[in-house]
Design a protein around this motif. Structure first.
Motif, PDB file in Angstrom:
ATOM      1  N   LEU A 229      13.816  26.075  16.909  1.00 26.98           N
ATOM      2  CA  LEU A 229      14.301  25.164  15.869  1.00 26.98           C
ATOM      3  C   LEU A 229      13.591  23.821  15.875  1.00 26.98           C
ATOM      4  O   LEU A 229      13.389  23.215  14.828  1.00 26.98           O
ATOM      5  CB  LEU A 229      15.810  24.952  16.006  1.00 26.98           C
ATOM      6  CG  LEU A 229      16.679  26.158  15.708  1.00 26.98           C
ATOM      7  CD1 LEU A 229      18.150  25.791  15.843  1.00 26.98           C
ATOM      8  CD2 LEU A 229      16.395  26.721  14.322  1.00 26.98           C
ATOM      9  N   ARG A 230      13.278  23.327  17.072  1.00 25.08           N
ATOM     10  CA  ARG A 230      12.587  22.042  17.215  1.00 25.08           C
ATOM     11  C   ARG A 230      13.358  20.899  16.543  1.00 25.08           C
ATOM     12  O   ARG A 230      12.776  19.998  15.956  1.00 25.08           O
ATOM     13  CB  ARG A 230      11.164  22.119  16.682  1.00 25.08           C
ATOM     14  CG  ARG A 230      10.345  23.294  17.155  1.00 25.08           C
ATOM     15  CD  ARG A 230       9.532  23.100  18.338  1.00 25.08           C
ATOM     16  NE  ARG A 230       8.679  21.935  18.230  1.00 25.08           N
ATOM     17  CZ  ARG A 230       7.919  21.530  19.210  1.00 25.08           C
ATOM     18  NH1 ARG A 230       7.874  22.201  20.319  1.00 25.08           N
ATOM     19  NH2 ARG A 230       7.197  20.453  19.086  1.00 25.08           N
ATOM     20  N   SER A 231      14.686  20.930  16.647  1.00 26.00           N
ATOM     21  CA  SER A 231      15.499  19.860  16.077  1.00 26.00           C
ATOM     22  C   SER A 231      15.520  18.668  17.033  1.00 26.00           C
ATOM     23  O   SER A 231      15.098  18.769  18.183  1.00 26.00           O
ATOM     24  CB  SER A 231      16.927  20.340  15.813  1.00 26.00           C
ATOM     25  OG  SER A 231      17.638  20.483  17.030  1.00 26.00           O
ATOM     26  N   GLU A 232      16.042  17.561  16.563  1.00 25.05           N
ATOM     27  CA  GLU A 232      16.091  16.343  17.372  1.00 25.05           C
ATOM     28  C   GLU A 232      16.897  16.541  18.653  1.00 25.05           C
ATOM     29  O   GLU A 232      16.588  15.986  19.694  1.00 25.05           O
ATOM     30  CB  GLU A 232      16.685  15.194  16.553  1.00 25.05           C
ATOM     31  CG  GLU A 232      16.626  13.864  17.263  1.00 25.05           C
ATOM     32  CD  GLU A 232      17.128  12.740  16.383  1.00 25.05           C
ATOM     33  OE1 GLU A 232      18.049  12.032  16.832  1.00 25.05           O
ATOM     34  OE2 GLU A 232      16.604  12.576  15.268  1.00 25.05           O
ATOM     35  N   ARG A 233      17.926  17.363  18.601  1.00 26.60           N
ATOM     36  CA  ARG A 233      18.767  17.559  19.782  1.00 26.60           C
ATOM     37  C   ARG A 233      18.327  18.737  20.648  1.00 26.60           C
ATOM     38  O   ARG A 233      18.906  19.000  21.682  1.00 26.60           O
ATOM     39  CB  ARG A 233      20.228  17.699  19.396  1.00 26.60           C
ATOM     40  CG  ARG A 233      20.536  18.913  18.595  1.00 26.60           C
ATOM     41  CD  ARG A 233      21.967  18.923  18.135  1.00 26.60           C
ATOM     42  NE  ARG A 233      22.291  20.253  17.652  1.00 26.60           N
ATOM     43  CZ  ARG A 233      23.428  20.846  17.841  1.00 26.60           C
ATOM     44  NH1 ARG A 233      24.399  20.237  18.468  1.00 26.60           N
ATOM     45  NH2 ARG A 233      23.630  22.053  17.379  1.00 26.60           N
ATOM     46  N   SER A 234      17.288  19.448  20.237  1.00 30.02           N
ATOM     47  CA  SER A 234      16.789  20.594  20.985  1.00 30.02           C
ATOM     48  C   SER A 234      16.020  20.169  22.224  1.00 30.02           C
ATOM     49  O   SER A 234      15.367  19.126  22.244  1.00 30.02           O
ATOM     50  CB  SER A 234      15.839  21.431  20.122  1.00 30.02           C
ATOM     51  OG  SER A 234      16.496  22.013  19.047  1.00 30.02           O
ATOM     52  N   TYR A 235      16.075  21.021  23.229  1.00 29.52           N
ATOM     53  CA  TYR A 235      15.167  20.925  24.365  1.00 29.52           C
ATOM     54  C   TYR A 235      14.005  21.864  24.078  1.00 29.52           C
ATOM     55  O   TYR A 235      14.114  22.794  23.271  1.00 29.52           O
ATOM     56  CB  TYR A 235      15.895  21.279  25.664  1.00 29.52           C
ATOM     57  CG  TYR A 235      16.638  20.099  26.243  1.00 29.52           C
ATOM     58  CD1 TYR A 235      16.228  19.518  27.430  1.00 29.52           C
ATOM     59  CD2 TYR A 235      17.724  19.543  25.581  1.00 29.52           C
ATOM     60  CE1 TYR A 235      16.895  18.423  27.963  1.00 29.52           C
ATOM     61  CE2 TYR A 235      18.399  18.445  26.095  1.00 29.52           C
ATOM     62  CZ  TYR A 235      17.979  17.891  27.284  1.00 29.52           C
ATOM     63  OH  TYR A 235      18.625  16.801  27.803  1.00 29.52           O
ATOM     64  N   ASP A 236      12.867  21.638  24.728  1.00 32.28           N
ATOM     65  CA  ASP A 236      11.662  22.403  24.421  1.00 32.28           C
ATOM     66  C   ASP A 236      11.658  23.809  25.019  1.00 32.28           C
ATOM     67  O   ASP A 236      11.160  24.745  24.403  1.00 32.28           O
ATOM     68  CB  ASP A 236      10.417  21.646  24.914  1.00 32.28           C
ATOM     69  CG  ASP A 236      10.272  20.308  24.221  1.00 32.28           C
ATOM     70  OD1 ASP A 236      10.325  20.275  22.977  1.00 32.28           O
ATOM     71  OD2 ASP A 236      10.113  19.280  24.911  1.00 32.28           O
ATOM     72  N   LEU A 237      12.189  23.930  26.255  1.00 29.12           N
ATOM     73  CA  LEU A 237      12.121  25.195  26.988  1.00 29.12           C
ATOM     74  C   LEU A 237      13.415  25.449  27.730  1.00 29.12           C
ATOM     75  O   LEU A 237      14.102  24.503  28.127  1.00 29.12           O
ATOM     76  CB  LEU A 237      11.024  25.136  28.065  1.00 29.12           C
ATOM     77  CG  LEU A 237       9.586  25.046  27.628  1.00 29.12           C
ATOM     78  CD1 LEU A 237       8.766  24.307  28.667  1.00 29.12           C
ATOM     79  CD2 LEU A 237       9.037  26.440  27.451  1.00 29.12           C
ATOM     80  N   SER A 238      13.682  26.721  27.964  1.00 27.95           N
ATOM     81  CA  SER A 238      14.772  27.089  28.864  1.00 27.95           C
ATOM     82  C   SER A 238      14.212  28.015  29.942  1.00 27.95           C
ATOM     83  O   SER A 238      13.301  28.805  29.690  1.00 27.95           O
ATOM     84  CB  SER A 238      15.908  27.782  28.120  1.00 27.95           C
ATOM     85  OG  SER A 238      15.478  29.026  27.621  1.00 27.95           O
ATOM     86  N   LEU A 239      14.785  27.887  31.134  1.00 30.01           N
ATOM     87  CA  LEU A 239      14.468  28.762  32.259  1.00 30.01           C
ATOM     88  C   LEU A 239      15.769  29.399  32.705  1.00 30.01           C
ATOM     89  O   LEU A 239      16.769  28.691  32.908  1.00 30.01           O
ATOM     90  CB  LEU A 239      13.867  27.953  33.414  1.00 30.01           C
ATOM     91  CG  LEU A 239      13.761  28.666  34.770  1.00 30.01           C
ATOM     92  CD1 LEU A 239      12.708  29.767  34.711  1.00 30.01           C
ATOM     93  CD2 LEU A 239      13.439  27.664  35.863  1.00 30.01           C
TER      94      LEU A 239
END
Length: 95
Positions: A45-55
């Protein structure tokens, strides 16, 4: 079993840097015996509240999670992440 979920927001959110960080995280695969499963996802989504990656890491027990945390391969990853992260959040839970 324990699920260890980490979200990363990077200082440089370019696709190139995100992909490189994903590859670095996935480089742990098969190198830490207590890790039963590893998964890395890139936010779409790349929204303002998004983080870039998940592990997502799965281990058998809290003791195994402790072993994962101190493993030399994980320590190398922490060093890299420290140089590229803006922020990191973590959730660990039993399932």
């Amino acid at each position: 079993m324990i699920k260890h979920i980490v979200f990363f927001k990077l200082k440089d959110g370019s696709q190139e840097n995100i992909t490189k960080t994903k590859d670095v995280l996935l480089s742990m695969k098969g190198k830490i015996p207590v890790v039963r499963h590893i998964e890395v996802g890139i936010d779409v989504l790349r929204s303002e509240r998004s983080y870039d990656l998940s592990l997502i890491i799965e281990v058998d027990s809290l003791e195994d999670l402790d072993q994962y945390q101190i493993h030399p391969v994980h320590k190398e990853i922490i060093s890299y992440i420290g140089s590229v992260k803006e922020s990191v959040v973590v959730v660990d839970y039993e399932f």
